[in-house]
Scaffold this active site. Structure first.
Site, mmCIF file in Angstrom:
data_model
loop_
_atom_site.group_PDB
_atom_site.id
_atom_site.type_symbol
_atom_site.label_atom_id
_atom_site.label_comp_id
_atom_site.label_asym_id
_atom_site.label_seq_id
_atom_site.Cartn_x
_atom_site.Cartn_y
_atom_site.Cartn_z
ATOM 1 N N GLU B 60 46.852 40.462 55.725
ATOM 2 C CA GLU B 60 46.432 41.859 55.878
ATOM 3 C C GLU B 60 46.379 42.296 57.339
ATOM 4 O OE1 GLU B 60 44.947 39.735 53.791
ATOM 5 O OE2 GLU B 60 45.510 40.640 51.869
ATOM 6 N N HIS B 129 37.493 43.143 43.444
ATOM 7 C CA HIS B 129 38.552 44.107 43.127
ATOM 8 C C HIS B 129 37.906 45.430 42.703
ATOM 9 C CE1 HIS B 129 40.322 40.119 42.437
ATOM 10 N NE2 HIS B 129 41.480 40.649 42.786
#
Lengths: 325, 327
Positions: B60, B129
Site C-alpha cells: 500500500e 474490512h
C-alpha cells in the site's frame, strides 16, 4: 584514469570545483550555526565525491533526482547555487526549495527536476519510482536517481520501491550513500547480511559496491547504471561506501558514540583530498589554481551569506498560502 | 436517464476521465485483470491496457508513494486501496508527503492525486474490512476528503477529484456499491468539491450526515413523517473542505440537530460539525446537539449480532430523531 572512464580533463576539474564548493559552503553553514546565525545545519562532508560523481553520470538537462538531506554537492551540480542554499539556511522567503518553510537540506527545485523531499526518511525512494513510471507511460527516456543513507535502506518504503522498480524494470538508480552511521548507530547494528548492494539480488537487478571516496569510481558505476536504465534494462542499486566526517547534524555530538581516532583515520581518506591529489599528481591542477579557486569560492559564499542574511523573511500571512491549489 | 448502481458510477467516472485525459491512470491491487475485488475497475484493463490500469505488488505504501511521484511529475494517478482498513501502511506517504508536498515546496510542486478506498461495514467484513477511517485524515490540512452517498454524486465528484490539483481521499461506502441505484446522466458533468446537498426539507429536526446513513436517514424520515415529525436532511458529501455555510443553515432551519456517522463517536468528524454549529449558531438552537455514531469499540466484529449492534439502521436513527423532536 579518468579518460578511460570517458571523462575529459575539463570535466574532472569541474567535478573537483563542485566538491570544493560544497565542502566550503558546508563549512560556512556550520560556522553560521555555531555563531548563532542559523538554527540548524546538516552536513555533506565526506560524501561530496559520491554526489558529484553521480551527478556527472546523469544527464543534467533531463534526468531527475530525488535526493536526501546530505546531497548538497548533488544539488549544486544539478544547478542550484550557493545563494539558493544560503537562502534556505536562513529560511528566507526567496529560498527556492521551500520559501523558508523547511529545514535546510530539504531540497526541491522544479527548475532542475529535483523533487521536494521531507524529513521522514526514504519516502522519496517511492516517488522516484513513480516519476520513472510516469516517464515510461509517456515514453520519455529520462532516468531518475534517488539517494539515501544506509540506515534508511532498512525502511519498508525502500524495499517496496526496489521491488516495484524491479518488477516493472523502471529506469531508476538507487544510490545508498553508506557513511557508516545512522545518527549514532553503526552499520553493523543497522544492516544484516553481506552488504547493502547484495540486497539487489532479491529485486532482480544488479547491486554494485563502490568506493565512495573515489568520485571517478562512483562516476563509472552510476554511468553504467544510467546507461542500463536509459536503454530499458531496469534499475541498479549502488552502495557507495564512505564515512560521515561530522556529527549527524548541528544538534548532534558524535563524541558520545565514536572515537576521535576513528574520525581522524577517516579524514585521511577524505574523498576531497584524495581527488585533489589525483588532479595535482596528474598535472591537471596546480597549487596556485587551487588557491585561486578557493578565493573565488569564498567570495561567492561571502556574497551569498550577506545576500541571504539581508534577504526579507516571509510575511506572517504567507503561513496560510499554498495549503490547497 | 439510465439507472446506475453506486459502483457502476465509479467505473463510469474512471472510464470517462481516462478517455478524456491520457495522464489519468489507475494503480492498485487486483485492479487490472481482475477489475478490482469489488469490480470497480471492470473492463478498464481491456480498454486502456495494463500500463494505465496497473496491478501493483501487494504494497500500500508503494501504491500511494509511486502515485505521488507520478503526480508530482504531472500525471493524474488514481490509486485504489483495496479496503480502507489497509490504508494505514500508506499513512506516512499520505500525511507526510501528499498532504504537504504543495505546502512545503511553497506552491511549486503539486500533487494531483486521488486515493479511492471502500470503507464501512454491514457486509460481514469483520474488524478489518469494515472500518471508517476518515477521522484519521480529516485533521490533516492539505488533504481533501470526499464521501459521496449516491451514484449521481459519485460520478460528478469523482470526476472533480480526478481533475483537481489537490490530493483527495475518495471514500466509497462499500455497502452502497450494489444497494444504491439512481438515475445518472450519460453526459459529462462535475459536482464541486466542498458543497453539501440538501436531501430533504423539514421543519422539526435537522440531520447532518454522509455516506450510507444518508439513505437510512431518508428511510427513517419517511416513516417519521407519518408520525408528524418533519426531518431536514443534509448530506455533507465532502468532509474537507466542510461546507460550513450549509451546515449552519441546516442547523438554524430547525434548531434541533442530530449528527450521524458510522465512524466512532470519539474523535469522529461529527465533533467538527457540532463545534461549527456551536461556534456559529448556538443561540438558534432549541435543544442540545446530539450525535449518533459508531460506538467507541476498536472495530466491527464478525458475529452478525455484534455487527448489527455496531451498525446504524433506520430504527436507531428514527429513535434518535424522535427523541430530539420531543425535546
Amino acid at each position: 584514469m579518468h579518460r578511460q572512464r570517458g571523462l575529459t580533463d575539463e570535466q574532472v576539474v569541474e567535478m573537483y570545483r563542485y566538491m570544493l564548493l560544497a565542502r566550503k559552503l558546508d563549512e560556512r553553514l556550520w560556522l553560521l550555526n555555531r555563531a548563532g546565525k542559523i538554527p540548524f545545519t546538516i552536513s555533506c562532508q565526506g560524501q561530496e565525491g559520491i554526489q558529484v560523481g553521480a551527478a556527472f553520470a546523469l544527464d543534467r538537462e533531463k534526468d531527475w533526482i530525488c535526493p536526501y538531506y546530505r546531497d548538497l554537492a548533488l544539488v549544486l551540480a544539478f544547478g542550484q547555487t550557493v545563494r539558493d542554499n544560503m537562502l534556505a539556511a536562513f529560511a528566507k522567503a526567496e529560498d527556492p526549495n521551500s520559501g523558508g518553510r523547511q529545514m535546510p537540506g530539504h531540497y526541491g527545485d522544479t527548475r532542475y527536476r529535483i523533487l521536494s523531499g521531507s524529513s521522514p526518511v526514504t519516502t522519496q525512494v517511492l516517488h522516484a519510482v513513480g516519476i520513472a513510471y510516469a516517464g515510461k507511460l509517456e515514453q520519455k527516456d529520462f532516468v531518475v536517481l534517488t539517494s539515501c543513507g544506509e540506515g534508511s535502506s532498512n525502511q519498508g518504503d525502500w524495499h517496496e520501491a526496489c521491488n516495484f522498480a524491479g518488477v516493472h524494470q523502471l529506469p531508476v538508480v538507487f544510490m545508498v550513500e553508506n557513511n557508516q552511521y545512522a545518527i549514532s548507530v553503526p552499520l553493523e547494528k543497522q544492516v544484516a547480511g553481506e552488504n547493502i548492494a547484495a540486497r539487489a539480488n532479491g529485486y532482480g537487478f544488479p547491486g554494485i559496491q563502490v568506493d565512495g571516496n573515489d568520485p571517478l569510481a562512483v562516476y563509472q558505476a552510476v554511468k553504467e547504471a544510467v546507461d542500463r536504465a536509459r536503454s530499458g534494462n531496469g534499475p541498479t542499486l549502488i552502495e557507495a561506501i564512505t564515512y560521515r566526517l561530522l556529527p549527524h547534524s548541528s544538534d548532534d555530538d558524535d563524541r558520545s558514540y565514536r572515537s576521535n581516532e576513528e574520525v581522524e583515520m577517516a579524514k585521511k581518506k577524505d574523498g576531497l583530498l584524495v581527488f585533489r591529489n589525483y588532479l595535482l599528481e596528474n598535472k591537471l591542477w596546480t597549487e596556485q589554481q587551487d588557491q585561486e579557486l578557493l578565493a573565488q569560492i569564498m567570495e561567492e559564499i561571502n556574497e551569498a551569506t550577506a545576500y541571504a542574511e539581508a534577504a526579507p523573511h516571509p510575511n506572517p500571512t504567507d503561513l496560510y498560502k499554498h495549503v490547497y491549489v | 436517464m439510465p439507472m446506475m448502481s453506486y459502483i457502476d458510477a465509479v467505473t463510469t467516472a474512471l472510464r470517462e476521465e481516462m478517455e478524456r485525459d491520457e495522464r489519468v491512470f489507475i494503480l492498485g491491487e487486483d485492479v487490472g485483470k481482475r477489475g478490482g475485488v469489488f469490480r470497480a475497475t471492470a473492463g478498464l484493463y481491456e480498454q486502456f491496457g495494463e500500463a494505465r490500469v496497473l496491478d501493483t505488488p501487494l504494497t500500500e505504501s508503494a501504491i500511494v508513494g509511486v502515485a505521488i511521484g507520478a503526480a508530482a511529475y504531472g500525471m493524474r494517478p488514481v490509486a485504489e486501496i483495496q479496503f480502507a482498513d489497509f490504508i494505514f501502511p500508506a499513512t506516512n506517504q499520505i500525511i507526510s508527503e501528499a498532504a504537504k508536498l504543495y505546502y512545503r515546496s511553497n506552491g511549486t510542486w503539486k500533487c494531483p492525486l486521488v486515493i479511492r478506498a471502500p470503507y464501512g461495514g454491514g457486509v460481514h467484513g469483520a474488524l478489518y474490512h469494515s472500518q471508517s477511517v476518515e477521522k484519521i485524515f480529516a485533521g490533516v490540512p492539505g488533504l481533501q476528503i470526499v464521501m459521496p452517498s449516491t451514484p449521481y454524486d459519485v460520478k460528478g465528484l469523482l470526476k472533480s477529484a480526478i481533475r483537481s490539483d489537490n490530493p483527495i481521499l475518495f471514500f466509497e461506502h462499500k455497502r452502497c456499491y450494489r444497494l444504491i441505484k439512481d438515475e445518472v446522466p450519460q453526459e459529462d458533468y462535475t459536482i464541486p468539491i466542498g458543497k453539501a446537498d440538501l436531501k430533504r426539507e423539514g421543519s422539526d429536526v435537522t440531520v447532518i450526515t454522509y455516506g450510507l446513513p444518508v439513505h437510512l436517514t431518508l428511510e427513517a424520515a419517511k416513516d417519521l413523517e407519518k408520525e408528524g415529525i418533519s426531518t431536514h436532511v443534509l448530506d455533507l458529501r465532502t468532509l474537507v473542505p466542510l461546507d460550513r455555510e450549509a451546515v449552519v443553515e441546516a442547523a438554524v432551519k430547525t434548531g434541533k440537530v442530530l449528527v450521524i456517522h458510522e465512524d466512532n463517536k470519539t474523535g469522529g468528524f461529527g465533533g467538527e460539525v457540532v463545534a461549527t454549529i456551536a461556534e456559529e449558531a448556538l443561540f438558534d438552537l432549541d435543544a442540545p446537539i446530539q450525535r449518533l455514531c459508531g460506538p467507541d469499540v476498536p472495530a466491527m466484529p464478525y458475529n452478525p449480532i455484534l455487527e448489527k449492534e455496531f451498525m446504524l439502521n433506520k430504527d436507531k436513527i428514527a429513535n434518535a430523531i424522535r427523541e430530539l423532536a420531543e425535546f
